[in-house]
Design a protein around this motif. Sequence first.
Motif, PDB file in Angstrom:
ATOM      1  N   THR A 251       0.866  -1.166   0.000  1.00 19.46           N
ATOM      2  CA  THR A 251       0.000   0.000   0.000  1.00 19.46           C
ATOM      3  C   THR A 251       0.901   1.212   0.000  1.00 19.46           C
ATOM      4  O   THR A 251       2.032   1.162   0.461  1.00 19.46           O
ATOM      5  N   GLY A 252       0.423   2.297  -0.510  1.00 15.12           N
ATOM      6  CA  GLY A 252       1.197   3.530  -0.481  1.00 15.12           C
ATOM      7  C   GLY A 252       2.340   3.528  -1.473  1.00 15.12           C
ATOM      8  O   GLY A 252       2.602   2.541  -2.164  1.00 15.12           O
ATOM      9  N   PRO A 253       3.043   4.652  -1.544  1.00 15.21           N
ATOM     10  CA  PRO A 253       4.150   4.784  -2.498  1.00 15.21           C
ATOM     11  C   PRO A 253       5.324   3.877  -2.143  1.00 15.21           C
ATOM     12  O   PRO A 253       5.573   3.579  -0.980  1.00 15.21           O
ATOM     13  N   ALA A 254       6.043   3.471  -3.168  1.00 14.90           N
ATOM     14  CA  ALA A 254       7.171   2.545  -2.985  1.00 14.90           C
ATOM     15  C   ALA A 254       8.278   3.129  -2.122  1.00 14.90           C
ATOM     16  O   ALA A 254       9.010   2.388  -1.479  1.00 14.90           O
ATOM     17  N   ASP A 255       8.409   4.449  -2.072  1.00 23.09           N
ATOM     18  CA  ASP A 255       9.491   5.060  -1.298  1.00 23.09           C
ATOM     19  C   ASP A 255       9.069   5.451   0.120  1.00 23.09           C
ATOM     20  O   ASP A 255       9.847   6.035   0.861  1.00 23.09           O
ATOM     21  N   ALA A 256       7.848   5.088   0.518  1.00 24.30           N
ATOM     22  CA  ALA A 256       7.366   5.396   1.874  1.00 24.30           C
ATOM     23  C   ALA A 256       7.940   4.389   2.869  1.00 24.30           C
ATOM     24  O   ALA A 256       8.332   3.282   2.493  1.00 24.30           O
TER      25      ALA A 256
END
Length: 111
Positions: A70-75
């Motif tokens: 879930t969420g952006p890959a860099d989070a």
Amino acid sequence: MINDGCRMDWGQEAQDRLNAIAECSLDGPGVTRFPFTPEHAAAATIIEGWMARAGLETRRDAAGTLIGQTGPADAPAFLIGSHQDSVRGGGRYDGIMGVALACLALEALKA
């Protein structure tokens, strides 16, 4: 089983999923699911469905590893999971239980 979050029998759902994915195996005792085989690919398709039900976006990395997130890959990330391949005649819960329960935990939190 219908999942309304409150009436879901999560233990039974886990057992049903583990039973279904155990069919993705070569014939013989136990579960035999080697990497990069039709059995492995069939299991990955099932797992991708589990991930979708849990609200995850899926992708594969350069090695073919199925990743749900879930969420952006860099989070920042909290990683859970396991492997779905097995040794010849392996245990029906080895590895795959970590995948199934991780997906179910996220699905339960979503519910």
